[in-house]
Design an enzyme around this catalytic site. Structure first.
Site, PDB file in Angstrom:
ATOM      1  N   HIS A 368       1.031  -1.250   0.002  1.00  0.00           N
ATOM      2  CA  HIS A 368      -0.197   0.119   0.064  1.00  0.00           C
ATOM      3  C   HIS A 368       0.851   1.384   0.061  1.00  0.00           C
ATOM      4  O   HIS A 368       0.528   2.082  -0.821  1.00  0.00           O
ATOM      5  CB  HIS A 368      -1.014  -0.027   1.038  1.00  0.00           C
ATOM      6  N   ARG A 475      -7.918   1.520 -11.647  1.00  0.00           N
ATOM      7  CA  ARG A 475      -7.735   0.321 -10.803  1.00  0.00           C
ATOM      8  C   ARG A 475      -8.608   0.557  -9.638  1.00  0.00           C
ATOM      9  O   ARG A 475      -7.894   0.861  -8.745  1.00  0.00           O
ATOM     10  CB  ARG A 475      -6.418   0.074 -10.572  1.00  0.00           C
ATOM     11  N   ARG A 511     -12.232   0.263 -14.131  1.00  0.00           N
ATOM     12  CA  ARG A 511     -12.019  -1.229 -14.187  1.00  0.00           C
ATOM     13  C   ARG A 511     -12.457  -1.768 -12.885  1.00  0.00           C
ATOM     14  O   ARG A 511     -12.343  -1.492 -11.694  1.00  0.00           O
ATOM     15  CB  ARG A 511     -10.613  -1.580 -14.424  1.00  0.00           C
ATOM     16  N   GLU A 610      -6.989  -9.837 -21.584  1.00  0.00           N
ATOM     17  CA  GLU A 610      -5.737 -10.332 -20.678  1.00  0.00           C
ATOM     18  C   GLU A 610      -5.376 -11.695 -20.765  1.00  0.00           C
ATOM     19  O   GLU A 610      -4.399 -12.389 -20.704  1.00  0.00           O
ATOM     20  CB  GLU A 610      -5.963  -9.960 -19.178  1.00  0.00           C
ATOM     21  N   ASN A 633       0.423  -6.393 -19.251  1.00  0.00           N
ATOM     22  CA  ASN A 633       1.002  -7.061 -18.112  1.00  0.00           C
ATOM     23  C   ASN A 633       0.569  -8.432 -17.995  1.00  0.00           C
ATOM     24  O   ASN A 633       1.314  -9.530 -17.777  1.00  0.00           O
ATOM     25  CB  ASN A 633       0.709  -6.400 -16.891  1.00  0.00           C
ATOM     26  N   ASP A 634      -0.693  -8.619 -18.071  1.00  0.00           N
ATOM     27  CA  ASP A 634      -1.138 -10.160 -17.746  1.00  0.00           C
ATOM     28  C   ASP A 634      -1.029 -10.881 -19.140  1.00  0.00           C
ATOM     29  O   ASP A 634      -0.729 -12.096 -19.137  1.00  0.00           O
ATOM     30  CB  ASP A 634      -2.640  -9.909 -17.308  1.00  0.00           C
ATOM     31  N   ARG A 644       4.614 -12.370 -14.010  1.00  0.00           N
ATOM     32  CA  ARG A 644       4.940 -11.118 -14.346  1.00  0.00           C
ATOM     33  C   ARG A 644       5.835 -10.600 -13.073  1.00  0.00           C
ATOM     34  O   ARG A 644       6.453  -9.656 -13.053  1.00  0.00           O
ATOM     35  CB  ARG A 644       3.886 -10.232 -14.667  1.00  0.00           C
ATOM     36  N   CYS A 681      -3.340  -0.901 -22.354  1.00  0.00           N
ATOM     37  CA  CYS A 681      -3.110  -0.200 -20.948  1.00  0.00           C
ATOM     38  C   CYS A 681      -1.961  -0.859 -20.131  1.00  0.00           C
ATOM     39  O   CYS A 681      -2.116  -0.745 -18.725  1.00  0.00           O
ATOM     40  CB  CYS A 681      -4.422  -0.060 -20.275  1.00  0.00           C
TER      41      CYS A 681
END
Ligand code: PEP
Ligand code: MG
Length: 754
Positions: A368, A475, A511, A610, A633-634, A644, A681
């Site tokens: 976080h 996100r 998302r 993804e 990324n995914d 990743r 993205c």
């Protein structure tokens, strides 16, 4: 044998210790008297002090062992029971020492007859100076109060060694009481940027020389006053909390206040003061216990609680030092904050204005504090083992958030090299700032759209600063990750509304929750999975347990009343999953309608590409989805079968290799044939070379972290899309290997701004 099994015992020990220190005499004599005093007060047959010189633990004084062994017996790092105590920085209390697997027999000490062994580390500021040991012939485990008494003495001893209270003791100068040499620590980059500044410790220490109480009654009064101050300031913060991250900090503070009012904490603190410690030292002792428990537990929920308790101990220490508020200690204006671990609320308390950088001994890239640091633009390096034991408050520090390095006590040359890098960065930043209102159009007239990836309300200011045209990926799970408890419907709605308002007429694509995989919530018990990235995550959770997802959709719909709502689902694998998710949106719209809520002007529902399976189903999404966004990324982790988050494999395969680029091109063509808007993205979109390749593949919408917007815009303004298309086509036809170096050479040859 009766030990000093009560507070009085510790107090007598401390009083006698003070007398020894006050009588003066040679340093060695005082140490000798000290061990004799401890042995007799604790009714021990042996008491010894080992101090750490370089890489050995040397016997500096003993009562009970052969005096000839003093300064002769030296144990290597980790050797014997003494080495074990120093290494673990934990007490060791055993009844049968000679049969312990780590026992190292030293004939010169004559320690054969002693069975029981109690060793405690001599620690200050996280640095272990040595080990204090008592031994007895009879085989027994020492009582809790005896362990505590010996720890108290060790704490005072550490203080005396650090403050050179023993003066000129043979070899003491080699006991590393204060780190002084330059050091380079290697960690992980959590938040980009460079900083040169002064180390400020988040976890303060009791001031040197204030360990034994002069007046225990006065110390108890100080402690009570400080406790009241901490509790009051927490209550005030709760009352005055403006809901900076939509109520999150309020929930954190409420938990803190509950813990601060726990009578158990106060009892423990008072116990220390009544045993003869100063209030500051008593707090440090309790903090040591909390830290030991933190280190010993794996349970993430308990670790969070222990971390909260440590945080309270720190607040109390600051209050005792006369510093008001939670993190309002007087700080140099080039402060680099040093901490073991930091909560998001703490980082927000310090604020971006007061910090040049943050270095963490632990932490994680998806933690976080790292998320908040990136949102605030504060450079951060984490996973720096040994940080707290090596740094001193006030050290000159260079923090490299590009490479994930920290330089302690850096000297002139190093500092000037970094100053140059720093000015280079600010020159680049100034150049990007000049570009922010210029639309990204290639030299042959192709209009690109550069969007921002965001996750907190704090991120939204990047829209203006970086000159992005909207948020391409919001996100939503970040709010859940930085919160102590599940965010309620109102706080979700509040956040989404804030974001939409701040974005004005620029589009925002929310998302829905993407939890699971590497994104875990401390307050939701998750089942351990063999392969979390391939497991029950993202929309799979949302469809199986729709309550949470429906709640979120309700919040999004209500926040977007009167505007356009763009929402997309993560990790959808089949068209049926998309249909089911879209159906939930329709149901929530209906619910709003039935309850007379005002609706969004328009709702657009999209999907992240993804999962490779969905990438091959794009034609079937025609008429079902409104837009697509490729999460590289995914998508690449599944495409290359390479985790990743695992550097060992994630950097092994290149997105700029022909199979990956052909795959992406194919998805783009399918989307366009189906009339679906498409963007990219993933992080790759924010890297100029990759952005060049994506432009050449025909992509026109890229969404990226704020730090990517300037560099990518600069690139776009310098390229000819047409030339890039034919160059990349050729490269894809010529070789099966990554086109990275060829593309770089092409770009450099054309004078593109990489
Ligand atoms: C992605 O997978 O590329 C993506 C943008 O989503 P996240 O990084 O949040 O998984
Ligand atoms: Mg993803």
């Amino acid at each position: 044998m009766a030990g000093p099994a009560n507070i009085g015992g510790s107090r007598i020990l401390l009083r006698k210790l003070r007398e020894i220190m006050e009588t003066g005499g040679e340093a060695q004599q005082r140490l000798d008297r000290l061990v004799a005093m401890i042995a007799s007060t604790m009714v021990a047959d042996v008491c010894s002090i080992y101090l750490t010189r370089g890489t050995v633990h040397e016997l500096f004084a003993t009562q009970g062992l052969d005096p000839a062994a003093v300064h002769r017996t030296r144990l290597k790092q980790g050797e014997g029971l003494v080495g074990l105590v120093a290494e673990s920085a934990q007490p060791l209390n055993i009844a049968d020492a000679p049969h312990h697997e780590r026992f190292a027999y030293r004939p010169e000490t004559g320690e054969d007859p002693y069975s029981s062994f109690l060793g405690v580390p001599i620690v200050r500021s996280e640095r272990t100076f040595g080990v204090l040991v008592v031994q007895n012939r009879v085989s027994r485990i020492y009582g809790e109060d005896e362990v505590e008494a010996l720890q108290t003495i060790a704490m005072v001893l550490a203080e005396m060694v650090a403050s050179r209270a023993f003066g000129d003791l043979s070899g003491l100068s080699e006991v590393e009481a204060r780190a002084s040499r330059p050091e380079l620590l290697l960690g992980r980059a959590f938040s980009d940027g460079l900083a040169i500044g002064t180390a400020v410790l988040h976890e303060p220490h009791a001031p040197l020389g204030r360990v034994i109480a002069d007046d225990p009654v006065e110390e108890e009064r100080r402690l009570e006053a400080a406790l009241a101050q901490v509790r009051n300031s927490l209550s005030h913060m709760i009352d005055g909390d403006p809901g900076r991250i939509s109520g999150v900090s309020r929930e954190v503070l409420e938990t803190f206040l509950m813990l601060a009012n726990d009578p158990g904490w106060e009892v423990k603190l008072k116990h220390g003061v009544r045993a003869g410690l100063s209030a500051d030292a008593a707090v440090e002792r309790v903090r040591g216990e909390h830290r030991a428990k933190f280190n010993a537990t794996r349970d993430p929920y308990l670790r969070e609680r222990m971390h909260d308790l440590e945080d309270l101990d720190n607040r109390l220490l600051r209050a005792l030092a006369g510093v008001d508020g939670a993190t309002s200690q007087a700080m140099p204006d080039d402060a680099i904050l040093i901490a073991r671990e930091l909560g998001p609320a703490e980082l927000l308390d310090y604020g971006a204005e007061r910090l040049k950088g943050v270095a963490l001994e632990d932490g994680s890239n998806t933690g976080h504090a790292a998320i908040v640091a990136r949102a605030l633009g504060i450079p951060m390096v984490g996973m720096l083992p040994g940080l707290l034991s090596r740094v001193e408050a006030g050290d000159a520090v260079v923090l490299d958030g590009e490479r994930g390095e920290l330089r302690l006590r850096a000297e002139g040359q190093v500092i000037s090299a970094y100053s140059q890098r720093l000015s280079l960065r600010s020159a680049r930043a100034a150049e990007f700032a000049r570009l922010k209102d210029i639309p990204p159009i290639t030299t042959d007239g192709q209009r690109m759209t550069l969007l921002l990836n965001a996750g907190l309300a704090l991120d939204v200011h990047h829209l203006d600063e970086a000159g992005a045209e909207g948020i391409g990926l919001f996100r939503t799970e970040f709010q859940f990750m930085v919160s102590e408890t599940l965010p309620r419907l109102e706080s979700q709605t509040l956040l989404y509304r804030d974001v939409l308002e701040a974005a004005g007429d620029r589009p925002v694509t929310f998302r829905t929750l993407d939890l699971g995989g590497d994104k875990v919530l401390p307050y939701v018990a998750a089942e351990r999975e063999e392969n979390p990235a391939l497991g029950w995550r993202a929309v799979r959770i949302g469809l199986d347990r729709p309550a949470l997802l429906r709640y979120q959709l309700r919040a999004l719909i209500s926040a977007a009343a009167g505007r356009t709502l763009r929402v997309m689902f993560p990790l959808v694998t089949t068209v049926q999953e998309f249909d089911a998710a879209r159906e939930l949106v329709d149901r929530e719209l209906e619910w709003g309608h039935r309850h007379g809520r005002s609706a969004p002007l328009k709702v657009e529902v999209g999907v992240m590409v993804e999962a490779p399976a969905l990438a091959w189903a794009v034609p079937d999404l025609k008429g079902r989805a409104d837009f697509l966004s490729i999460g590289t990324n995914d998508l690449m982790q599944y495409f290359f079968a390479a985790d990743r988050g695992n550097q060992r494999v994630s950097e092994r395969y290149d997105i700029l290799s022909p199979p990956a680029l052909r795959f992406l091109k194919r998805i783009r063509e399918d989307a366009e044939n189906a009339g679906l808007q498409i963007s990219i993205c993933g992080e790759a979109a924010g890297r100029p070379l990759e952005a060049l390749a994506f432009t050449a593949l025909g992509f026109r919408r890229l969404s990226m972290p704020a730090s990517g917007i300037g560099p990518v815009k600069r690139l776009i303004l310098s390229i000819s899309a047409g030339d890039a298309v034919s160059a990349v086509e050729d490269m894809l036809n010529e070789s099966p290997a990554s086109i990275r170096s060829e593309l770089t050479a092409f770009a450099v040859g054309r004078g593109y701004a990489l």
